[in-house]
Motif scaffolding. Structure first.
Motif, PDB file in Angstrom:
ATOM      1  N   ALA A  22       1.855  14.492  -0.746  1.00 10.64           N
ATOM      2  CA  ALA A  22       2.869  15.457  -1.168  1.00 10.64           C
ATOM      3  C   ALA A  22       3.240  15.285  -2.639  1.00 10.64           C
ATOM      4  CB  ALA A  22       4.110  15.301  -0.302  1.00 10.64           C
ATOM      5  N   ALA A  23       3.087  14.066  -3.165  1.00 10.29           N
ATOM      6  CA  ALA A  23       3.537  13.785  -4.526  1.00 10.29           C
ATOM      7  C   ALA A  23       2.618  14.417  -5.564  1.00 10.29           C
ATOM      8  CB  ALA A  23       3.607  12.281  -4.752  1.00 10.29           C
ATOM      9  N   GLU A  24       3.205  14.741  -6.684  1.00 16.57           N
ATOM     10  CA  GLU A  24       2.454  15.316  -7.797  1.00 16.57           C
ATOM     11  C   GLU A  24       1.654  14.230  -8.504  1.00 16.57           C
ATOM     12  OE1 GLU A  24       3.419  17.394 -12.133  1.00 16.57           O
ATOM     13  OE2 GLU A  24       4.992  17.181 -10.620  1.00 16.57           O
ATOM     14  N   GLN A  25       0.412  14.543  -8.892  1.00 18.16           N
ATOM     15  CA  GLN A  25      -0.422  13.585  -9.615  1.00 18.16           C
ATOM     16  C   GLN A  25      -0.215  13.750 -11.113  1.00 18.16           C
ATOM     17  OE1 GLN A  25      -4.527  13.351  -8.375  1.00 18.16           O
ATOM     18  NE2 GLN A  25      -5.180  12.541 -10.352  1.00 18.16           N
ATOM     19  N   GLY A  26       0.015  12.625 -11.789  1.00 14.83           N
ATOM     20  CA  GLY A  26       0.230  12.641 -13.223  1.00 14.83           C
ATOM     21  C   GLY A  26      -0.904  11.991 -13.984  1.00 14.83           C
ATOM     22  N   ASP A  27      -0.668  11.694 -15.260  1.00 12.37           N
ATOM     23  CA  ASP A  27      -1.684  11.067 -16.098  1.00 12.37           C
ATOM     24  C   ASP A  27      -2.081   9.708 -15.545  1.00 12.37           C
ATOM     25  OD1 ASP A  27      -1.706  13.096 -18.184  1.00 12.37           O
ATOM     26  OD2 ASP A  27       0.300  12.392 -18.685  1.00 12.37           O
ATOM     27  N   GLY A  28      -3.350   9.372 -15.683  1.00 12.80           N
ATOM     28  CA  GLY A  28      -3.856   8.092 -15.211  1.00 12.80           C
ATOM     29  C   GLY A  28      -5.138   7.745 -15.939  1.00 12.80           C
ATOM     30  N   GLY A  29      -6.020   7.017 -15.251  1.00 19.62           N
ATOM     31  CA  GLY A  29      -7.288   6.696 -15.876  1.00 19.62           C
ATOM     32  C   GLY A  29      -7.845   5.368 -15.448  1.00 19.62           C
ATOM     33  N   ILE A  30      -8.709   4.828 -16.289  1.00 15.39           N
ATOM     34  CA  ILE A  30      -9.418   3.573 -16.008  1.00 15.39           C
ATOM     35  C   ILE A  30      -8.991   2.550 -17.048  1.00 15.39           C
ATOM     36  CG2 ILE A  30     -11.657   2.469 -15.742  1.00 15.39           C
ATOM     37  CD1 ILE A  30     -12.803   5.320 -15.222  1.00 15.39           C
ATOM     38  N   ILE A  31      -8.317   1.515 -16.608  1.00 14.03           N
ATOM     39  CA  ILE A  31      -7.899   0.428 -17.490  1.00 14.03           C
ATOM     40  C   ILE A  31      -9.053  -0.556 -17.590  1.00 14.03           C
ATOM     41  CG2 ILE A  31      -6.222  -1.412 -17.858  1.00 14.03           C
ATOM     42  CD1 ILE A  31      -4.264   0.218 -16.125  1.00 14.03           C
ATOM     43  N   CYS A  32      -9.496  -0.823 -18.806  1.00 12.55           N
ATOM     44  CA  CYS A  32     -10.722  -1.602 -18.969  1.00 12.55           C
ATOM     45  C   CYS A  32     -10.728  -2.319 -20.319  1.00 12.55           C
ATOM     46  CB  CYS A  32     -11.939  -0.684 -18.827  1.00 12.55           C
ATOM     47  SG  CYS A  32     -11.955   0.681 -20.024  1.00 12.55           S
ATOM     48  N   MET A  33     -11.895  -2.846 -20.691  1.00 13.10           N
ATOM     49  CA  MET A  33     -12.036  -3.596 -21.941  1.00 13.10           C
ATOM     50  C   MET A  33     -12.450  -2.704 -23.109  1.00 13.10           C
ATOM     51  SD  MET A  33     -11.119  -6.734 -21.793  1.00 13.10           S
ATOM     52  CE  MET A  33     -11.691  -6.948 -23.471  1.00 13.10           C
ATOM     53  N   CYS A  34     -12.310  -1.387 -22.983  1.00 10.74           N
ATOM     54  CA  CYS A  34     -12.649  -0.501 -24.095  1.00 10.74           C
ATOM     55  C   CYS A  34     -11.752  -0.802 -25.293  1.00 10.74           C
ATOM     56  CB  CYS A  34     -12.536   0.969 -23.679  1.00 10.74           C
ATOM     57  SG  CYS A  34     -10.876   1.491 -23.202  1.00 10.74           S
ATOM     58  N   GLU A  35     -12.200  -0.399 -26.493  1.00 10.92           N
ATOM     59  CA  GLU A  35     -11.483  -0.766 -27.717  1.00 10.92           C
ATOM     60  C   GLU A  35     -10.515   0.307 -28.187  1.00 10.92           C
ATOM     61  OE1 GLU A  35     -14.367  -1.895 -30.638  1.00 10.92           O
ATOM     62  OE2 GLU A  35     -14.796  -3.813 -29.654  1.00 10.92           O
ATOM     63  N   GLU A  36     -10.631   1.525 -27.640  1.00  8.84           N
ATOM     64  CA  GLU A  36      -9.712   2.589 -28.035  1.00  8.84           C
ATOM     65  C   GLU A  36      -9.488   3.533 -26.873  1.00  8.84           C
ATOM     66  OE1 GLU A  36     -11.431   5.452 -30.879  1.00  8.84           O
ATOM     67  OE2 GLU A  36     -13.251   4.222 -30.773  1.00  8.84           O
ATOM     68  N   VAL A  37      -8.411   4.307 -26.957  1.00 11.89           N
ATOM     69  CA  VAL A  37      -8.085   5.281 -25.913  1.00 11.89           C
ATOM     70  C   VAL A  37      -9.054   6.461 -26.025  1.00 11.89           C
ATOM     71  CG1 VAL A  37      -6.300   6.778 -24.968  1.00 11.89           C
ATOM     72  CG2 VAL A  37      -5.661   4.607 -26.048  1.00 11.89           C
ATOM     73  N   ILE A  38      -9.745   6.755 -24.914  1.00  9.08           N
ATOM     74  CA  ILE A  38     -10.727   7.845 -24.907  1.00  9.08           C
ATOM     75  C   ILE A  38     -10.437   8.762 -23.726  1.00  9.08           C
ATOM     76  CG2 ILE A  38     -13.179   8.437 -24.784  1.00  9.08           C
ATOM     77  CD1 ILE A  38     -13.774   5.547 -25.722  1.00  9.08           C
ATOM     78  N   PRO A  39     -10.165  10.049 -23.983  1.00 11.23           N
ATOM     79  CA  PRO A  39      -9.916  10.982 -22.875  1.00 11.23           C
ATOM     80  C   PRO A  39     -11.154  11.143 -21.986  1.00 11.23           C
ATOM     81  CG  PRO A  39      -9.154  11.901 -24.964  1.00 11.23           C
ATOM     82  CD  PRO A  39      -9.981  10.684 -25.299  1.00 11.23           C
ATOM     83  N   ILE A  40     -10.918  11.225 -20.677  1.00  5.51           N
ATOM     84  CA  ILE A  40     -11.977  11.513 -19.707  1.00  5.51           C
ATOM     85  C   ILE A  40     -11.914  12.982 -19.312  1.00  5.51           C
ATOM     86  CG2 ILE A  40     -12.856  11.016 -17.388  1.00  5.51           C
ATOM     87  CD1 ILE A  40     -11.711   8.178 -17.693  1.00  5.51           C
ATOM     88  N   LEU A  53      -5.727  11.928  -3.507  1.00 11.38           N
ATOM     89  CA  LEU A  53      -4.270  12.038  -3.578  1.00 11.38           C
ATOM     90  C   LEU A  53      -3.791  13.483  -3.454  1.00 11.38           C
ATOM     91  CD1 LEU A  53      -3.566   9.496  -6.458  1.00 11.38           C
ATOM     92  CD2 LEU A  53      -3.210   9.146  -4.008  1.00 11.38           C
ATOM     93  N   GLU A  54      -4.712  14.429  -3.539  1.00  6.65           N
ATOM     94  CA  GLU A  54      -4.320  15.834  -3.399  1.00  6.65           C
ATOM     95  C   GLU A  54      -3.761  16.116  -2.008  1.00  6.65           C
ATOM     96  OE1 GLU A  54      -7.673  18.204  -4.421  1.00  6.65           O
ATOM     97  OE2 GLU A  54      -7.735  17.518  -6.507  1.00  6.65           O
ATOM     98  N   LYS A  55      -4.131  15.270  -1.037  1.00  8.81           N
ATOM     99  CA  LYS A  55      -3.606  15.429   0.313  1.00  8.81           C
ATOM    100  C   LYS A  55      -2.167  14.937   0.422  1.00  8.81           C
ATOM    101  CE  LYS A  55      -8.144  14.848   2.522  1.00  8.81           C
ATOM    102  NZ  LYS A  55      -8.925  14.026   3.477  1.00  8.81           N
ATOM    103  N   PRO A  58       0.818  -1.219   0.000  1.00  6.38           N
ATOM    104  CA  PRO A  58       0.000   0.000   0.000  1.00  6.38           C
ATOM    105  C   PRO A  58       0.846   1.261   0.000  1.00  6.38           C
ATOM    106  CG  PRO A  58       0.018  -0.975   2.191  1.00  6.38           C
ATOM    107  CD  PRO A  58       0.732  -1.944   1.290  1.00  6.38           C
ATOM    108  N   TYR A  59       0.250   2.309  -0.517  1.00  6.62           N
ATOM    109  CA  TYR A  59       0.874   3.634  -0.513  1.00  6.62           C
ATOM    110  C   TYR A  59       0.971   4.142   0.917  1.00  6.62           C
ATOM    111  CZ  TYR A  59       1.549   8.600  -1.573  1.00  6.62           C
ATOM    112  OH  TYR A  59       2.035   9.873  -1.648  1.00  6.62           O
ATOM    113  N   ALA A  60       2.083   4.794   1.236  1.00  9.01           N
ATOM    114  CA  ALA A  60       2.262   5.336   2.580  1.00  9.01           C
ATOM    115  C   ALA A  60       2.685   6.792   2.480  1.00  9.01           C
ATOM    116  CB  ALA A  60       3.312   4.536   3.337  1.00  9.01           C
ATOM    117  N   ASN A  61       2.012   7.650   3.209  1.00  8.07           N
ATOM    118  CA  ASN A  61       2.359   9.063   3.228  1.00  8.07           C
ATOM    119  C   ASN A  61       1.890   9.650   4.548  1.00  8.07           C
ATOM    120  OD1 ASN A  61       1.607  12.055   2.749  1.00  8.07           O
ATOM    121  ND2 ASN A  61       2.993  11.571   1.058  1.00  8.07           N
ATOM    122  N   ASN A  62       2.741  10.387   5.192  1.00  2.71           N
ATOM    123  CA  ASN A  62       2.398  10.924   6.515  1.00  2.71           C
ATOM    124  C   ASN A  62       1.198  11.859   6.495  1.00  2.71           C
ATOM    125  OD1 ASN A  62       4.468   9.530   7.718  1.00  2.71           O
ATOM    126  ND2 ASN A  62       5.945  11.188   7.510  1.00  2.71           N
TER     127      ASN A  62
END
Length: 408
Positions: free
Chosen positions: A378-396, A374-376, A265-269
C-alpha cells in the motif's frame, strides 16, 4: 587524543534547550561521557559516575543526600545503577522551570527505560549514541537530512572523498570505538578482549543474570558469525549448548545493551508469506571482526564474509544517520517465501525507499527490478537504489541511483 565532533551534538543541544532532563543511552565506551563533558565546556557542571561504588550506594539508599552532595546542574554517568534517583529527579524538575539541569548517561536496559519513562514523562529527552561512524572519524558532518533523492546525494558527495575499498575495510575492521581509532593491531585486540571480558560480561551478569562466561563468550562469537543474516536461534542454541528460549533472551540482552541491532522484516497484509525473523547486525563492526577472529583489514576484505561485513557497515551507518537526524524513520528488510529479498527499506513519511547493498564498485543495475514487488504494498515507493563501492552518484532511472557507501 583530540576531541572528535559527534553528529548527535546538534540534536542533544536542541533537546537540552527544551527538556529538563536529557538521557544519552548507548553501549559502553562509545563516547557518551566524553561528548557531554565536551558540551559542558567551561560551564560549571557537577560530574559523578555511578560506576563508583560509594556514589552508587549513596544514590540507592539516600537520593536526597546524594543531591545535597552532588548538586545540579549535573552529569550522572551510568544512571541505570540507581533507578531510585528518578523519582527525586522528578521532584527537583517540578520545583524549577530551568531546562537542561540533569544530563544522564546509561545503557538502554529495558527496566531502566521503563522506570525513566514512567517517572520522568514529559520532562526527559532520550537520545542514543553509537560508536563513531566513518564520516565522524573522517571529520565529515552533513547538515542536511537524508532523503535518497539525486539532489541530496549529489550535495553530500561534495563533502566526502572518493570511495576507496581499503579505506572502507580499515574502518570495518577497526570499528568506531574512540579508543581503538589510534590503536595498533595488538592494542586493538587487547582492547576488545578487555571490553568483552570486563564491561560486557559485567553488564550481562548484573542486568541479565548470565554467569556462565564461557557459554556467553561462545554465544557472542556465534552471533558475530551470523552478521547480516536472519537470526537462527537453533544454530545459536546448538553452538552455545543452551536452549532456544535462552538464546532468544541472551540476544535481547545484547540488543538492549547496544551491542547488536535487529532489523525486522517488512509486514503488509497485501504481501503474503513474508519473512518474520529479524536480521542480525553488530552496532560496531570492529567488535564483530574481533569476535570473528579476522586478524587484519586484508583478511576480512578478501575473506568469504566480506560482503556480509560490508552490508553490516552500510546498515549501521544509515542507522546512525537517522538516530542523529531531525526525523524519525522505520528501517526494515524485505523477503518473501520465494526468497526475493531487498536488503533495506527506509520508510519516511509513509514513503518506502528500497535499497540494495553490494560490495562491488560496478554492480548490475538490474538489481533495482526486484523493487517492483513493492507495488503490491500500500505504501508509496520513493527514491532508492544500489549502495555500493562506486565513486560517484550515478542515476539508474528516474528514482534510483548507484549510491556511494560513504554518503551516510
Amino acid at each position: 587524543m583530540e576531541y572528535i565532533s559527534r553528529r548527535l551534538e546538534r540534536k542533544f543541544t536542541r533537546m537540552n534547550d527544551f527538556f529538563k532532563v536529557v538521557l544519552v543511552t548507548g553501549a559502553r565506551q562509545v563516547g557518551k561521557t566524553t561528548m557531554l563533558r565536551h558540551l559542558a565546556g567551561s560551564h560549571e557542571r557537577t560530574y559523578i559516575s555511578l560506576d563508583n561504588a560509594m556514589a552508587r550506594d549513596l544514590a540507592k539508599t539516600d537520593p536526597v543526600l546524594f543531591f545535597q552532595t552532588y548538586k545540579p546542574p549535573i552529569i550522572i554517568d551510568e544512571v541505570q545503577y540507581a533507578p531510585e534517583l528518578f523519582s527525586h529527579i522528578k521532584i527537583m524538575c517540578d520545583e524549577s522551570e530551568e531546562t537542561g539541569r540533569f544530563w544522564l548517561t546509561g545503557s538502554q536496559q529495558f527496566n531502566m527505560m521503563k522506570n525513566v519513562r514512567e517517572s520522568l514523562a514529559g520532562r526527559i529527552g532520550i537520545l542514543e549514541l553509537y560508536s563513531m561512524s566513518k564520516n565522524e572519524v573522517d571529520g565529515v558532518l552533513f547538515d542536511d537530512d537524508l532523503d535518497f533523492s539525486l539532489q541530496c546525494l549529489k550535495k553530500r558527495s561534495l563533502k566526502v572523498p572518493k570511495n576507496d575499498i581499503t579505506n572502507i575495510f580499515e574502518y570495518i575492521w577497526r570499528g568506531g570505538m574512540p579508543q581503538v581509532l589510534v590503536a595498533d593491531s595488538e592494542q586493538r585486540n587487547e582492547y576488545f578482549e578487555a571490553y568483552t571480558d570486563t564491561y560486557l560480561m559485567r553488564d550481562v551478569t548484573e542486568y541479565g543474570g548470565i554467569t556462565d562466561a564461557s557459554r556467553f563468550s561462545k554465544f557472542l562469537r556465534a552471533c558475530a558469525s551470523l552478521i547480516s543474516e536472519q537470526v537462527n536461534y537453533k544454530t545459536l542454541a546448538d553452538v552455545t549448548e543452551i536452549s532456544q528460549p535462552t538464546a532468544k533472551e541472551w540476544l535481547r540482552i545484547l540488543e538492549s545493551l547496544g551491542i547488536v541491532y535487529l532489523l525486522y522484516p517488512y509486514a503488509n497484509n497485501a504481501l503474503k508469506r513474508l519473512a518474520k525473523t529479524p536480521k542480525l547486525y553488530f552496532c560496531d563492526t570492529g567488535l564483530a571482526a574481533f569476535l570473528s577472529m579476522w586478524p587484519t583489514r586484508e583478511t576480512i576484505m578478501n575473506g568469504a564474509a566480506s560482503g556480509r561485513f560490508f552490508e553490516n557497515f552500510v546498515v549501521t551507518e544509515i542507522l546512525r544517520n537517522y538516530a542523529y537526524s531531525r526525523e524519525k524513520v522505520n528501517m526494515m528488510y524485505f523477503r518473501d517465501s520465494n526468497t526475493k529479498e531487498i536488503d533495506l527499506l527506509v520508510e519516511r513519511y509513509a514513503v518506502i525507499h528500497p535499497l540494495e547493498i553490494k560490495k562491488a564498485a560496478n554492480p548490475s543495475n538490474r538489481e533495482v527490478k526486484k523493487f517492483a514487488i513493492l507495488e503490491k504494498a500500500a505504501a508509496e515507493q520513493g527514491d532508492g537504489g544500489i549502495i555500493c563501492m562506486c565513486e560517484e552518484v550515478i542515476p539508474i532511472d528516474s528514482i534510483n541511483c548507484f549510491i556511494p557507501c560513504n554518503l551516510f
